[in-house]
Design an enzyme around this catalytic site. Structure first.
Site, PDB file in Angstrom:
ATOM      1  CG  HIS A   1     -19.214  19.674  30.988  1.00 41.55           C
ATOM      2  ND1 HIS A   1     -19.612  18.826  29.983  1.00 41.55           N
ATOM      3  CD2 HIS A   1     -19.936  20.821  30.855  1.00 41.55           C
ATOM      4  CE1 HIS A   1     -20.556  19.424  29.276  1.00 41.55           C
ATOM      5  NE2 HIS A   1     -20.776  20.632  29.783  1.00 41.55           N
TER       6      HIS A   1
ATOM      7  N   GLY B   1      -2.326  -1.305   5.755  1.00 42.94           N
ATOM      8  CA  GLY B   1      -1.917  -1.346   7.168  1.00 42.94           C
ATOM      9  C   GLY B   1      -1.790   0.075   7.697  1.00 42.94           C
TER      10      GLY B   1
HETATM   11  P1  AMP Z   1       1.209  -3.736   7.868  1.00 38.85           P
HETATM   12  O1  AMP Z   1       2.012  -4.988   8.104  1.00 38.85           O
HETATM   13  O2  AMP Z   1       0.266  -3.390   8.971  1.00 38.85           O
HETATM   14  O3  AMP Z   1       2.068  -2.575   7.464  1.00 38.85           O
HETATM   15  O4  AMP Z   1       0.276  -4.027   6.620  1.00 38.85           O
HETATM   16  C1  AMP Z   1       0.757  -4.416   5.349  1.00 38.85           C
HETATM   17  C2  AMP Z   1      -0.411  -4.956   4.528  1.00 38.85           C
HETATM   18  O5  AMP Z   1       0.017  -5.205   3.170  1.00 38.85           O
HETATM   19  C3  AMP Z   1      -0.965  -6.278   5.036  1.00 38.85           C
HETATM   20  O6  AMP Z   1      -2.314  -6.092   5.372  1.00 38.85           O
HETATM   21  C4  AMP Z   1      -0.809  -7.232   3.850  1.00 38.85           C
HETATM   22  O7  AMP Z   1      -1.927  -8.094   3.702  1.00 38.85           O
HETATM   23  C5  AMP Z   1      -0.722  -6.300   2.643  1.00 38.85           C
HETATM   24  N1  AMP Z   1      -0.038  -6.904   1.474  1.00 38.85           N
HETATM   25  C6  AMP Z   1       1.097  -7.656   1.454  1.00 38.85           C
HETATM   26  N2  AMP Z   1       1.426  -8.036   0.177  1.00 38.85           N
HETATM   27  C7  AMP Z   1       0.470  -7.521  -0.644  1.00 38.85           C
HETATM   28  C8  AMP Z   1       0.225  -7.547  -2.091  1.00 38.85           C
HETATM   29  N3  AMP Z   1       1.042  -8.172  -2.934  1.00 38.85           N
HETATM   30  N4  AMP Z   1      -0.865  -6.881  -2.570  1.00 38.85           N
HETATM   31  C9  AMP Z   1      -1.697  -6.221  -1.726  1.00 38.85           C
HETATM   32  N5  AMP Z   1      -1.528  -6.171  -0.385  1.00 38.85           N
HETATM   33  C10 AMP Z   1      -0.472  -6.792   0.166  1.00 38.85           C
END
Ligand code: AMP
Ligand code: FAD
Length: 483
Positions: free
Chosen positions: A455, A190
């Protein structure tokens, strides 16, 4: 005996402190309750954003970007720098100084505006009262005609990777590594995972990002997300999608801790070892201990405080703003909700346009967007037009040797009104604001096309993308017929 205020704000992050300042500007007797304290046990203002979020992460992103640029880019300009070395302690010291300056600035603003700071953890009671328990465990009660809850959010932890001091850390720990790890695992691709992964990768760590979902940056326009993945991978981030972390083990190797992460992907179960692991799987609203049973405020099904479009909770006179309530977890969204609530308290009709909030990822190139993505419009079957302009065809970007990315503008197929803009590029964070302003005024792509842009500027890419919506871009070969 309880002190009486017009407004009590609970939490001094960008939602709470901005709400408190605006209330005071409007002539309301205002107090702000904050539980964090500094080393001298004085209230620490600024919340997640200033202390452990937006600002310190950007300080590290800027330092690491300058370092990577010096090592990898300056030679292209004919600037030869040999033996570039890096001082992690100095970087962390600089970050600390910036945070101290900004948080101290909020204290000064509170003083100047007459906002009273109350140190302690606040708990909302029935009858618009707040019980404040200070760091010595002593409680007092304050009351007000209006209460604004702004206690923000905290990182989510997952059972497979319990945090372990300086080895398995959350975003806060990842802002404070004293040495650049050799191998760094990041769980979650994320915004926070990509930003912090970029920082340590630029400083020399081998970074592996493990993401459970099969789509990279699913909330981002996928044309931009694909380009982002290509650039970030080229920079050295090893991004593994459809890979879910299921277990972790810490082993000692001659005094040094190693984390063995177990994850599953399409091929089955795999193990990989790291010096440090950052858990960046998202954040959850911070309502622990905030609400007494009879306070009248309810949560929604995801644990956020339930509010309407004006941030009013189910308890009359009690509002909630920022990460504690629905909507994107962004500092600027929190602050504008704080302003809206303050102004509505004094009878103004202020509203927030939730459809027009920009999002930014501060990688390099930066990724910024507002409004609808092309993927959303395709799914809803809406009639739309797209104009894309690459920075590779922009003179200023070429002069700066920073040509990665593009500007993509999406306009309504019939009215030409701009309904989305998606930028990947060196200055995306600032460029997107031009389209936020344009969308707020209901601009068409043609309106932007008819304006004069200085520009050479990277902003000309915005101008050209707007022209490209109807096939008029000057500096690319248009495939669409001119109208
Ligand atoms: P954000 O909410 O934008 O900070 O993104 C967090 C990311 O962590 C999301 O895309 C989830 O799919 C990912 N995520 C959550 N749990 C796991 C896990 N156990 N292994 C890998 N990725 C995960
Ligand atoms: P917070 O900033 O979390 O503040 C809440 C405050 O309430 C805290 O000071 C807390 O101590 C206090 N508190 C909690 N409970 C109580 C209680 N019971 N009594 C008294 N006080 C209490 N957003 C962006 O827009 N741009 C970015 O670049 C960005 N980068 C980020 C980077 C990182 C690493 C992280 C973690 C976050 C980032 N964010 C960014 C998100 C941003 O920090 C949040 O959206 C923002 O801080 C939310 O503001 P808030 O006022 O709702 O809550």
């Amino acid at each position: 005996m309880s002190d009486k205020y017009d407004v009590i704000v609970v939490g001094a992050g960008p939602g709470g402190y901005v709400a408190a300042i605006r209330c005071a500007q409007l002539g309301l007797k205002t107090a702000c309750v904050e539980k964090w304290v500094d080393k001298k046990k004085k209230p620490l203002l600024g919340g997640t954003c200033l202390n452990i979020g937006c600002i310190p992460s950007k300080a590290l992103l800027d330092t690491s970007h300058k370092y990577a640029d010096t090592k990898n880019e300056l030679a292209e300009h004919g600037i030869l720098v040999e033996d570039v070395t890096f001082d992690t302690a100095k970087m962390l010291e600089r970050k600390k100084g910036i945070v101290a300056k900004l948080t101290g600035g909020i204290s000064a603003l509170f003083k100047a505006n007459g906002v009273t700071t109350l140190q302690g953890a606040g708990q909302l009671q029935a009858g618009k009262k707040v019980e404040v328990t200070d760091i010595n465990g002593e409680s007092s009660t304050v009351e007000a005609d209006h209460i604004i809850l702004a206690t923000g959010s905290v990182p989510i932890d997952i059972p497979p990777t319990p945090l372990q001091d300086d080895v398995i850390v959350d975003s806060t720990g990842a802002l404070n590594f004293e040495h650049v790890p050799k191998r760094l695992g990041v769980i979650g691709a994320g915004v926070i995972g990509l930003e912090l992964g970029s920082v340590w990768s630029r400083l020399g760590a081998q970074v592996v990002i493990i993401e459970a979902l099969d789509t990279f940056l699913g909330m981002v326009d996928q044309q931009i997300a694909k380009d982002a993945k290509r650039h970030l991978t080229k920079q050295g981030l090893d991004i593994r999608l459809s890979a879910r972390v299921v277990d972790s083990k810490i082993t000692k190797n001659g005094g040094e801790s190693q984390v063995i992460l177990k994850y599953t992907d399409a091929d089955g179960e795999k193990e990989e070892s790291f010096d440090k692991v950052i858990v960046a799987v998202g954040r959850k609203p911070m309502s622990d201990g905030l609400l007494s049973k009879d306070c009248g405020v309810n949560l929604d099904e995801r644990g956020f405080i339930f509010v309407n479009d004006y941030c009013e909770t189910d308890a009359p006179g009690v509002y909630a703003v920022g990460d504690l309530v629905r909507g994107p977890m962004l500092a600027h969204k929190a602050s504008e909700e704080g302003v809206m609530v303050a102004e509505r308290i004094v009878g103004k009709k202020t509203q927030l346009n939730y459809d027009n909030i920009p999002s930014i990822i501060y990688t390099h190139p930066e990724i910024a967007w507002v409004g609808k993505t092309e993927d959303q419009l395709k799914a809803s079957g809406d009639n739309y037009k797209v104009g894309v302009f690459p920075f590779a065809a922009n003179g200023r970007a070429l002069a700066a040797n920073d040509t990665a990315g593009m500007v993509k503008i999406i306009a309504d197929g019939e009215t030409d009104r701009i309904i989305g803009c998606h930028i990947i590029g060196a200055s995306a964070a600032d460029l997107i604001q031009q389209i936020v302003i344009a969308m707020e005024f209901g601009s068409s792509a043609e309106d932007i096309g008819l304006m004069v842009f200085g520009h050479p500027t990277v902003s000309e890419a915005v101008h050209e993308a707007a022209l490209a919506v109807d096939g008029h871009a000057i500096h690319i070969a248009n495939r669409k017929k001119r109208k």
